[in-house]
Design a protein around this motif. Structure first.
Motif, PDB file in Angstrom:
ATOM      1  N   MET A   1       0.849  -1.187   0.000  1.00 11.61           N
ATOM      2  CA  MET A   1       0.000   0.000   0.000  1.00 11.61           C
ATOM      3  C   MET A   1       0.888   1.242   0.000  1.00 11.61           C
ATOM      4  SD  MET A   1      -2.924   1.261   2.681  1.00 11.61           S
ATOM      5  CE  MET A   1      -1.847   1.480   4.070  1.00 11.61           C
ATOM      6  N   THR A   2       0.664   2.108  -0.962  1.00 10.63           N
ATOM      7  CA  THR A   2       1.414   3.358  -1.030  1.00 10.63           C
ATOM      8  C   THR A   2       0.526   4.498  -0.550  1.00 10.63           C
ATOM      9  OG1 THR A   2       2.640   2.539  -2.936  1.00 10.63           O
ATOM     10  CG2 THR A   2       2.712   4.894  -2.542  1.00 10.63           C
ATOM     11  N   VAL A   3       1.091   5.300   0.349  1.00 13.59           N
ATOM     12  CA  VAL A   3       0.364   6.447   0.886  1.00 13.59           C
ATOM     13  C   VAL A   3       0.984   7.716   0.318  1.00 13.59           C
ATOM     14  CG1 VAL A   3      -0.299   7.689   2.985  1.00 13.59           C
ATOM     15  CG2 VAL A   3      -0.137   5.185   3.021  1.00 13.59           C
ATOM     16  N   ALA A   4       0.125   8.602  -0.179  1.00  8.15           N
ATOM     17  CA  ALA A   4       0.572   9.894  -0.698  1.00  8.15           C
ATOM     18  C   ALA A   4       0.060  10.987   0.233  1.00  8.15           C
ATOM     19  CB  ALA A   4       0.050  10.115  -2.108  1.00  8.15           C
ATOM     20  N   PHE A   5       0.846  12.023   0.382  1.00 11.26           N
ATOM     21  CA  PHE A   5       0.525  13.159   1.250  1.00 11.26           C
ATOM     22  C   PHE A   5       0.311  14.365   0.347  1.00 11.26           C
ATOM     23  CE2 PHE A   5       1.641  16.361   4.523  1.00 11.26           C
ATOM     24  CZ  PHE A   5       0.952  15.849   5.610  1.00 11.26           C
ATOM     25  N   TYR A   6      -0.893  14.932   0.379  1.00 11.58           N
ATOM     26  CA  TYR A   6      -1.247  16.050  -0.496  1.00 11.58           C
ATOM     27  C   TYR A   6      -1.528  17.278   0.373  1.00 11.58           C
ATOM     28  CZ  TYR A   6      -3.943  18.578  -4.138  1.00 11.58           C
ATOM     29  OH  TYR A   6      -4.423  19.502  -5.034  1.00 11.58           O
ATOM     30  N   PRO A   7      -0.518  18.135   0.581  1.00 15.40           N
ATOM     31  CA  PRO A   7      -0.680  19.296   1.459  1.00 15.40           C
ATOM     32  C   PRO A   7      -1.185  20.535   0.728  1.00 15.40           C
ATOM     33  CG  PRO A   7       1.598  19.136   0.793  1.00 15.40           C
ATOM     34  CD  PRO A   7       0.860  17.976   0.127  1.00 15.40           C
ATOM     35  N   GLY A   8      -1.830  21.413   1.464  1.00 18.23           N
ATOM     36  CA  GLY A   8      -2.288  22.692   0.935  1.00 18.23           C
ATOM     37  C   GLY A   8      -3.158  23.390   1.945  1.00 18.23           C
ATOM     38  N   SER A   9      -3.629  24.567   1.578  1.00 21.39           N
ATOM     39  CA  SER A   9      -4.550  25.279   2.472  1.00 21.39           C
ATOM     40  C   SER A   9      -5.990  24.877   2.182  1.00 21.39           C
ATOM     41  CB  SER A   9      -4.383  26.800   2.337  1.00 21.39           C
ATOM     42  OG  SER A   9      -4.731  27.205   1.025  1.00 21.39           O
ATOM     43  N   PHE A  10      -6.288  24.568   0.928  1.00 18.70           N
ATOM     44  CA  PHE A  10      -7.625  24.118   0.522  1.00 18.70           C
ATOM     45  C   PHE A  10      -8.713  25.041   1.082  1.00 18.70           C
ATOM     46  CE2 PHE A  10      -4.841  20.379   0.802  1.00 18.70           C
ATOM     47  CZ  PHE A  10      -4.845  19.988  -0.523  1.00 18.70           C
ATOM     48  N   ASP A  11      -8.499  26.344   0.911  1.00 15.04           N
ATOM     49  CA  ASP A  11      -9.411  27.348   1.484  1.00 15.04           C
ATOM     50  C   ASP A  11     -10.013  28.227   0.395  1.00 15.04           C
ATOM     51  OD1 ASP A  11     -10.743  28.741   3.538  1.00 15.04           O
ATOM     52  OD2 ASP A  11      -9.152  30.241   3.622  1.00 15.04           O
ATOM     53  N   PRO A  12     -10.976  27.718  -0.339  1.00 14.33           N
ATOM     54  CA  PRO A  12     -11.610  26.398  -0.272  1.00 14.33           C
ATOM     55  C   PRO A  12     -10.976  25.442  -1.283  1.00 14.33           C
ATOM     56  CG  PRO A  12     -12.891  27.765  -1.724  1.00 14.33           C
ATOM     57  CD  PRO A  12     -11.722  28.608  -1.231  1.00 14.33           C
ATOM     58  N   ILE A  13     -11.397  24.176  -1.228  1.00 12.38           N
ATOM     59  CA  ILE A  13     -10.967  23.217  -2.241  1.00 12.38           C
ATOM     60  C   ILE A  13     -11.614  23.625  -3.564  1.00 12.38           C
ATOM     61  CG2 ILE A  13     -12.805  21.533  -1.763  1.00 12.38           C
ATOM     62  CD1 ILE A  13     -10.486  19.381  -2.271  1.00 12.38           C
ATOM     63  N   THR A  14     -10.837  23.542  -4.641  1.00 13.87           N
ATOM     64  CA  THR A  14     -11.320  23.943  -5.965  1.00 13.87           C
ATOM     65  C   THR A  14     -11.382  22.721  -6.883  1.00 13.87           C
ATOM     66  OG1 THR A  14      -9.113  24.324  -6.882  1.00 13.87           O
ATOM     67  CG2 THR A  14     -10.147  26.185  -5.694  1.00 13.87           C
ATOM     68  N   ASN A  15     -11.918  22.927  -8.075  1.00 14.02           N
ATOM     69  CA  ASN A  15     -11.918  21.851  -9.065  1.00 14.02           C
ATOM     70  C   ASN A  15     -10.492  21.448  -9.434  1.00 14.02           C
ATOM     71  OD1 ASN A  15     -14.694  21.786  -9.102  1.00 14.02           O
ATOM     72  ND2 ASN A  15     -14.880  23.107 -10.896  1.00 14.02           N
ATOM     73  N   GLY A  16      -9.571  22.386  -9.378  1.00 15.49           N
ATOM     74  CA  GLY A  16      -8.162  22.070  -9.635  1.00 15.49           C
ATOM     75  C   GLY A  16      -7.605  21.126  -8.585  1.00 15.49           C
ATOM     76  N   HIS A  17      -7.912  21.396  -7.314  1.00 14.46           N
ATOM     77  CA  HIS A  17      -7.481  20.492  -6.238  1.00 14.46           C
ATOM     78  C   HIS A  17      -8.073  19.100  -6.428  1.00 14.46           C
ATOM     79  CE1 HIS A  17      -7.157  24.340  -3.671  1.00 14.46           C
ATOM     80  NE2 HIS A  17      -5.918  23.905  -3.851  1.00 14.46           N
ATOM     81  N   ILE A  18      -9.354  19.056  -6.770  1.00 13.39           N
ATOM     82  CA  ILE A  18     -10.022  17.762  -6.976  1.00 13.39           C
ATOM     83  C   ILE A  18      -9.360  17.012  -8.129  1.00 13.39           C
ATOM     84  CG2 ILE A  18     -12.182  16.661  -7.712  1.00 13.39           C
ATOM     85  CD1 ILE A  18     -12.248  17.492  -4.788  1.00 13.39           C
ATOM     86  N   ASP A  19      -9.040  17.717  -9.205  1.00 14.09           N
ATOM     87  CA  ASP A  19      -8.355  17.109 -10.350  1.00 14.09           C
ATOM     88  C   ASP A  19      -7.057  16.441  -9.900  1.00 14.09           C
ATOM     89  OD1 ASP A  19      -7.485  16.516 -13.000  1.00 14.09           O
ATOM     90  OD2 ASP A  19      -6.531  18.478 -13.170  1.00 14.09           O
ATOM     91  N   VAL A  20      -6.257  17.156  -9.130  1.00 17.82           N
ATOM     92  CA  VAL A  20      -4.981  16.614  -8.654  1.00 17.82           C
ATOM     93  C   VAL A  20      -5.224  15.462  -7.675  1.00 17.82           C
ATOM     94  CG1 VAL A  20      -2.887  17.147  -7.321  1.00 17.82           C
ATOM     95  CG2 VAL A  20      -3.686  18.734  -9.099  1.00 17.82           C
ATOM     96  N   SER A 147     -19.088  29.092  -9.924  1.00 22.40           N
ATOM     97  CA  SER A 147     -19.596  27.733 -10.107  1.00 22.40           C
ATOM     98  C   SER A 147     -18.736  26.884 -11.043  1.00 22.40           C
ATOM     99  CB  SER A 147     -21.042  27.751 -10.600  1.00 22.40           C
ATOM    100  OG  SER A 147     -21.141  28.435 -11.835  1.00 22.40           O
ATOM    101  N   ALA A 148     -18.016  27.499 -11.959  1.00 26.14           N
ATOM    102  CA  ALA A 148     -17.158  26.742 -12.873  1.00 26.14           C
ATOM    103  C   ALA A 148     -15.829  26.346 -12.231  1.00 26.14           C
ATOM    104  CB  ALA A 148     -16.878  27.564 -14.130  1.00 26.14           C
ATOM    105  N   PHE A 149     -15.565  26.883 -11.053  1.00 28.67           N
ATOM    106  CA  PHE A 149     -14.246  26.700 -10.439  1.00 28.67           C
ATOM    107  C   PHE A 149     -14.238  25.803  -9.211  1.00 28.67           C
ATOM    108  CE2 PHE A 149     -14.312  31.269 -11.958  1.00 28.67           C
ATOM    109  CZ  PHE A 149     -13.810  30.975 -13.205  1.00 28.67           C
ATOM    110  N   VAL A 150     -15.405  25.542  -8.643  1.00 31.78           N
ATOM    111  CA  VAL A 150     -15.468  24.792  -7.383  1.00 31.78           C
ATOM    112  C   VAL A 150     -16.532  23.701  -7.438  1.00 31.78           C
ATOM    113  CG1 VAL A 150     -14.613  26.722  -5.964  1.00 31.78           C
ATOM    114  CG2 VAL A 150     -17.078  26.440  -6.323  1.00 31.78           C
ATOM    115  N   PRO A 151     -16.356  22.650  -6.636  1.00 37.20           N
ATOM    116  CA  PRO A 151     -17.397  21.626  -6.549  1.00 37.20           C
ATOM    117  C   PRO A 151     -18.668  22.203  -5.922  1.00 37.20           C
ATOM    118  CG  PRO A 151     -15.307  20.845  -5.624  1.00 37.20           C
ATOM    119  CD  PRO A 151     -15.166  22.309  -5.870  1.00 37.20           C
ATOM    120  N   ALA A 152     -19.803  21.565  -6.172  1.00 35.28           N
ATOM    121  CA  ALA A 152     -21.107  22.036  -5.688  1.00 35.28           C
ATOM    122  C   ALA A 152     -21.148  22.295  -4.175  1.00 35.28           C
ATOM    123  CB  ALA A 152     -22.201  21.058  -6.099  1.00 35.28           C
ATOM    124  N   PRO A 153     -20.579  21.421  -3.325  1.00 31.03           N
ATOM    125  CA  PRO A 153     -20.631  21.703  -1.880  1.00 31.03           C
ATOM    126  C   PRO A 153     -19.905  23.002  -1.505  1.00 31.03           C
ATOM    127  CG  PRO A 153     -20.041  19.408  -2.258  1.00 31.03           C
ATOM    128  CD  PRO A 153     -19.995  20.097  -3.592  1.00 31.03           C
TER     129      PRO A 153
END
Length: 164
Positions: A1-20, A147-153
């Motif tokens: 099992m490989t674990v990846a660590f994805y750091p950031g501020s995510f304030d807020p999470i964007t569609n770009g973050h979700i893509d990555v 709306s084009a940049f972030v997930p619905a929540p």
């Protein structure tokens, strides 16, 4: 099992973050999304709100992998936080050459401090390259449509924040 660590501020999470994040799940069995907490910064959303938005957003796009993602906070060096979570991979998203220049410097420094932690660069998709959380916050604060940049929540949370 490989674990990846994805750091950031995510304030807020964007569609770009979700893509990555979705790409990270293609290279690792588990991903730890790590929200950086900095005492000198006042985020738009609390850690708990950001963690919830990350979980909701991922469940909307990749529900079958939602259990493979955990959300944590960290306030120390990213390599130390990755080590603490037994994550040999450090995920960094790239939008353009400017990101690459900065991220290469960080990857070099991190490698010196923690040679066992490998930085993995994942390119943002064409549609999400111009998106930054800073721009999303600014546009939303001025009443613009994000709306084009972030997930619905996230969109719902931003609208609720404006009303409140």
């Amino acid at each position: 099992m490989t674990v990846a660590f994805y750091p950031g501020s995510f304030d807020p999470i964007t569609n770009g973050h979700i893509d990555v994040l979705v790409q990270a799940l293609n290279v690792a069995s588990k991903v730890v999304v790590a929200i950086g907490i900095h005492p000198g910064k006042t985020p738009l959303f609390t850690f708990e709100e950001r963690a919830s938005l990350i979980r909701q957003s991922l469940s909307g796009v990749l529900p079958e992998r939602a259990g493979d993602v955990s959300v944590v906070s960290f306030s120390n060096l990213v390599v130390d936080a990755a080590r603490a979570h037994d994550a040999p991979l450090l995920i960094r998203g790239l939008r353009d050459g400017t990101d690459l220049d900065y991220e290469m410097q960080m990857a070099g420094m991190n490698r010196q401090m923690a040679p066992e932690v490998q930085t993995v660069f994942l390119p943002a998709g064409v549609a999400s390259r111009p998106i930054t959380a800073t721009l999303v916050r600014q546009i939303a604060a001025m009443g613009g449509d994000v709306s084009a940049f972030v997930p619905a929540p996230v969109l719902a949370a931003l609208k609720a924040r404006q009303k409140g």
